[in-house]
Scaffold this active site. Structure first.
Site, PDB file in Angstrom:
ATOM      1  N   ASP A   1      73.274  47.530  60.920  1.00  0.00           N
ATOM      2  CA  ASP A   1      73.156  47.052  59.409  1.00  0.00           C
ATOM      3  C   ASP A   1      71.596  47.669  59.094  1.00  0.00           C
ATOM      4  O   ASP A   1      71.470  48.091  58.069  1.00  0.00           O
ATOM      5  CB  ASP A   1      73.076  45.696  59.206  1.00  0.00           C
ATOM      6  CG  ASP A   1      74.300  45.099  59.377  1.00  0.00           C
ATOM      7  OD1 ASP A   1      75.346  45.935  59.843  1.00  0.00           O
ATOM      8  OD2 ASP A   1      74.791  43.940  58.932  1.00  0.00           O
TER       9      ASP A   1
ATOM     10  N   CYS B   1      74.267  42.775  67.142  1.00  0.00           N
ATOM     11  CA  CYS B   1      74.274  43.019  65.845  1.00  0.00           C
ATOM     12  C   CYS B   1      75.058  42.245  64.677  1.00  0.00           C
ATOM     13  O   CYS B   1      76.094  41.597  65.236  1.00  0.00           O
ATOM     14  CB  CYS B   1      74.152  44.464  65.216  1.00  0.00           C
ATOM     15  SG  CYS B   1      73.522  44.924  63.611  1.00  0.00           S
ATOM     16  N   ASP B   2      74.683  41.982  63.560  1.00  0.00           N
ATOM     17  CA  ASP B   2      75.223  40.873  62.739  1.00  0.00           C
ATOM     18  C   ASP B   2      76.629  40.540  62.668  1.00  0.00           C
ATOM     19  O   ASP B   2      77.150  39.371  62.830  1.00  0.00           O
ATOM     20  CB  ASP B   2      74.841  41.067  61.333  1.00  0.00           C
ATOM     21  CG  ASP B   2      73.251  41.064  61.171  1.00  0.00           C
ATOM     22  OD1 ASP B   2      72.346  41.009  62.051  1.00  0.00           O
ATOM     23  OD2 ASP B   2      72.957  41.409  59.755  1.00  0.00           O
ATOM     24  N   LYS B   3      77.518  41.699  62.774  1.00  0.00           N
ATOM     25  CA  LYS B   3      78.957  41.357  62.614  1.00  0.00           C
ATOM     26  C   LYS B   3      79.756  41.023  63.816  1.00  0.00           C
ATOM     27  O   LYS B   3      80.771  40.653  63.936  1.00  0.00           O
ATOM     28  CB  LYS B   3      79.598  42.549  61.768  1.00  0.00           C
ATOM     29  CG  LYS B   3      78.967  43.036  60.530  1.00  0.00           C
ATOM     30  CD  LYS B   3      78.679  41.701  59.664  1.00  0.00           C
ATOM     31  CE  LYS B   3      78.103  42.037  58.447  1.00  0.00           C
ATOM     32  NZ  LYS B   3      76.649  42.246  58.642  1.00  0.00           N
TER      33      LYS B   3
ATOM     34  N   SER C   1      71.084  40.611  53.046  1.00  0.00           N
ATOM     35  CA  SER C   1      70.798  40.549  54.394  1.00  0.00           C
ATOM     36  C   SER C   1      70.148  39.205  54.835  1.00  0.00           C
ATOM     37  O   SER C   1      69.623  38.479  53.767  1.00  0.00           O
ATOM     38  CB  SER C   1      69.673  41.569  54.816  1.00  0.00           C
ATOM     39  OG  SER C   1      68.920  41.308  55.785  1.00  0.00           O
TER      40      SER C   1
ATOM     41  N   GLU D   1      74.925  44.864  51.754  1.00  0.00           N
ATOM     42  CA  GLU D   1      73.783  43.837  51.827  1.00  0.00           C
ATOM     43  C   GLU D   1      72.720  44.685  50.871  1.00  0.00           C
ATOM     44  O   GLU D   1      72.348  45.911  50.902  1.00  0.00           O
ATOM     45  CB  GLU D   1      73.149  43.647  53.324  1.00  0.00           C
ATOM     46  CG  GLU D   1      74.067  42.793  53.795  1.00  0.00           C
ATOM     47  CD  GLU D   1      73.703  42.463  55.323  1.00  0.00           C
ATOM     48  OE1 GLU D   1      74.304  41.822  56.060  1.00  0.00           O
ATOM     49  OE2 GLU D   1      72.821  42.912  55.820  1.00  0.00           O
TER      50      GLU D   1
ATOM     51  N   CYS E   1      69.568  46.308  68.801  1.00  0.00           N
ATOM     52  CA  CYS E   1      70.385  44.731  69.018  1.00  0.00           C
ATOM     53  C   CYS E   1      71.214  44.719  70.157  1.00  0.00           C
ATOM     54  O   CYS E   1      71.570  43.761  70.498  1.00  0.00           O
ATOM     55  CB  CYS E   1      71.232  44.565  67.601  1.00  0.00           C
ATOM     56  SG  CYS E   1      70.273  44.826  66.036  1.00  0.00           S
TER      57      CYS E   1
END
Length: 560
Positions: free
Chosen positions: A82, A123-125, A473, A447, A50
């Site tokens: 993640d 990435c996600d956060k 997720s 998640e 990511c």
């Protein structure tokens, strides 16, 4: 207002001679001290695909800032993966990292008196962490997404990392051989970029584009394509102009622009995590927003895009079909978007969309015509009932059986649940309960992609329900309900569920109910004792002490 409206405090006057001396060492010349100092917050890392392309993007951002007359200053912020930490103790640090990212960007920008900041995340956060910081500080800012990964390919299938998670369940259920499992592992992630479906990273980047804090079309570009680097350099130039125009995040992040973002999230079939993150972003921007507002918007916005995890296509396909601007134009024409919201360019949403076609290209089926939606209403439903008096979040797209009543199968950790699924101990009609995984109880609200993917892989996705005070997720789908609040660790009703209790999940009635009498629940509550903290030192211990309910965004700075 001077371009160096904040940084002049460290660059002007005799008393700032030592400050300038240090700045000269990092490349400043006499002609640079009157220029705006612009932070470039880079989440580059080689721990995850990511983020592994972000260093090159940061260099292009610096070039854009310089070309527009600013002085870039590069600094790092963290990321966790993640996907790699999923299903392990390490996943407890994922949501924590959102706040660490926010705190770190705020700390550097304010410590160094920066005039603006460009943040690049993957990435996600990274996305909500950066936006929380921007909303808190309210200095001119722009977000650049590192880009989505291209799909993997194997035997005519498009693959994502979720394909690998689901393959584990198929293999464990005897539905896949080891050679096929190994092949999917090899082909699922072909290069740089964030997970390719409309999972959390792509959801949040799309929402930021819709909100006006990122450039249009930028959220669906793939990480490895030249247009992503070109867009990043342009973002640097746009930010310097925003500094000159004194356009601040809170001019852009308003109640109406957040409604726009949520509307786009519904239209593209985005992640449940968006609920948690936008509650936190709104809190940081001091914009009133409740979990019930998501339900209000859901009921008026259709799902227009056929995207993974429950659909057919990946985000790169959405880009080729017209990207987020095409979706926004359709919503605008339908009266479902506020066109007068400001964007980072200084233009309004309506002005930015004026050249976008009114209807999608008929030669594609990623984006459906408005009168032929995938689903008539949005997919992120807010459920309530005695199991979730503050609310819970369900993703109801792709669910064949929107109502289930069945016996509770209770697990006090994700690991125990996954073991039971892989051992074949879960039966059709069961309602799995995974608790003590909330913001406080986990801590960190892990998640549950490993259990939900195992359920799908085992062929139980349409016949088993799952509820948790943890998260899901963006790659999760099925009859699953997360963010149950109050959580088990603070005495929520989910802590009182016993093996075999009857539980009802009803997406149509938006109901999450434990079918046990109030008298019995009162007796159980009288006997319940809060568990001892799982951590007494370090960041997880601090997080558990500070974090709020998931129904309030799981923020760590809600003190009044």
């Amino acid at each position: 207002m001077a371009e160096n409206w904040r940084s002049r405090i460290i660059t002007e006057g005799i008393q700032r001679t030592p400050n300038r001396a240090m700045l000269r060492a990092v490349g400043f010349g006499d002609e640079d001290f009157n220029k705006p100092i612009v932070g470039v917050a880079s989440a580059h890392s080689t721990i995850t695909p990511c983020n592994m392309g972000i260093a090159a993007l940061a260099s292009r951002a610096e070039a854009g800032i310089r070309a527009a007359g600013g002085m870039p200053q590069l600094f790092g912020t963290i990321t966790v993966s993640d996907g790699i930490s999923m299903g392990t103790e390490g996943m407890k640090y994922s949501l924590v990292s959102r706040d660490v990212i926010a705190d770190s960007i705020e700390t550097v920008c304010n410590a160094q008196s920066m005039d603006g900041v460009l943040a690049i995340g993957g990435c996600d956060k990274n996305m909500p962490g950066a936006m929380i910081a921007m909303a808190r500080m309210n200095i001119p800012a722009i977000f650049v997404y590192g880009g989505t990964i291209k799909p993997g390919h194997w035997q005519g299938q498009d693959l994502t990392v979720v394909s690998a998670f689901e393959a584990v369940g198929q293999f464990s259920a005897g539905k896949m051989d080891e050679a096929t499992l190994h092949a999917i592992e090899h082909h699922a992630c072909p290069g740089a970029g964030s997970c390719g479906g409309m999972f959390t990273a792509n959801t949040m980047s799309s929402a930021f584009e819709a909100m006006g804090m990122s450039l249009m079309y930028s959220s669906t570009m793939t990480a490895e394509d030249a247009e992503k680097a070109d867009s990043t350099e342009l973002a640097g130039k746009v930010l310097v102009e925003a500094i000159r125009k004194n356009i601040r995040p809170r001019d852009i992040i308003t109640r109406k622009s957040i409604e726009n973002a949520i509307s786009v999230i519904m239209a593209v079939g985005g992640s449940t995590n968006a609920v948690l993150h936008f509650l936190a972003i709104a809190h940081s921007a001091e914009v009133p927003l409740t979990i019930d507002d998501f339900e209000t918007i859901r009921q008026r916005v259709p799902v227009l895009c056929d995207l993974k995890p429950s659909g057919k296509y990946v985000t790169a396909d959405l880009h080729r079909a017209g990207g987020i601007p095409q979706v926004m134009k359709m919503l605008l024409n339908a009266g479902l978007l506020h066109g007068d919201c400001l964007t980072i360019t200084g233009e309004t949403i309506a002005e930015r969309l004026r050249h976008v076609p009114d209807t999608p290209d008929p030669n594609q089926d990623v984006i459906r015509p408005f009168d032929q939606p995938l689903y008539a209403t949005g997919h992120l439903a807010i459920l309530k009932g005695n199991l979730a008096s503050e609310g819970a979040v369900a993703k109801i797209s792709g669910v064949k059986n929107p109502q289930i009543t069945g016996p509770a199968r209770v697990f006090d950790s994700e690991e125990d649940c996954l073991d039971a699924i892989l051992a074949g101990k879960i039966n059709p009609g069961d309602v799995i309960v995974i608790r003590y995984e909330g913001p406080v109880g986990g801590p960190g609200m892990r998640e549950m992609l490993a259990p939900t993917s195992a359920i799908i892989g085992a062929g139980l996705g349409d016949s088993v329900g799952l509820i948790t005070d943890g998260r899901f997720s963006g790659g999760t789908y099925g009859m699953v309900v997360g963010h149950v609040a109050p959580e088990a660790a603070v005495g929520g009703t989910i802590a009182l569920v016993q093996e075999g209790d009857s539980i009802t999940i009803d997406a149509h009635r938006r109901l999450l109910q434990l079918n046990v009498s109030e008298e019995e629940l009162a007796a159980r509550r009288a006997k319940w004792q809060p568990p001892a903290p799982r951590y007494t030192r370090g960041v997880l211990a601090k997080y558990a002490k500070l974090v709020s309910s998931s129904s309030l965004g799981a923020v760590t700075d809600r003190f009044v």
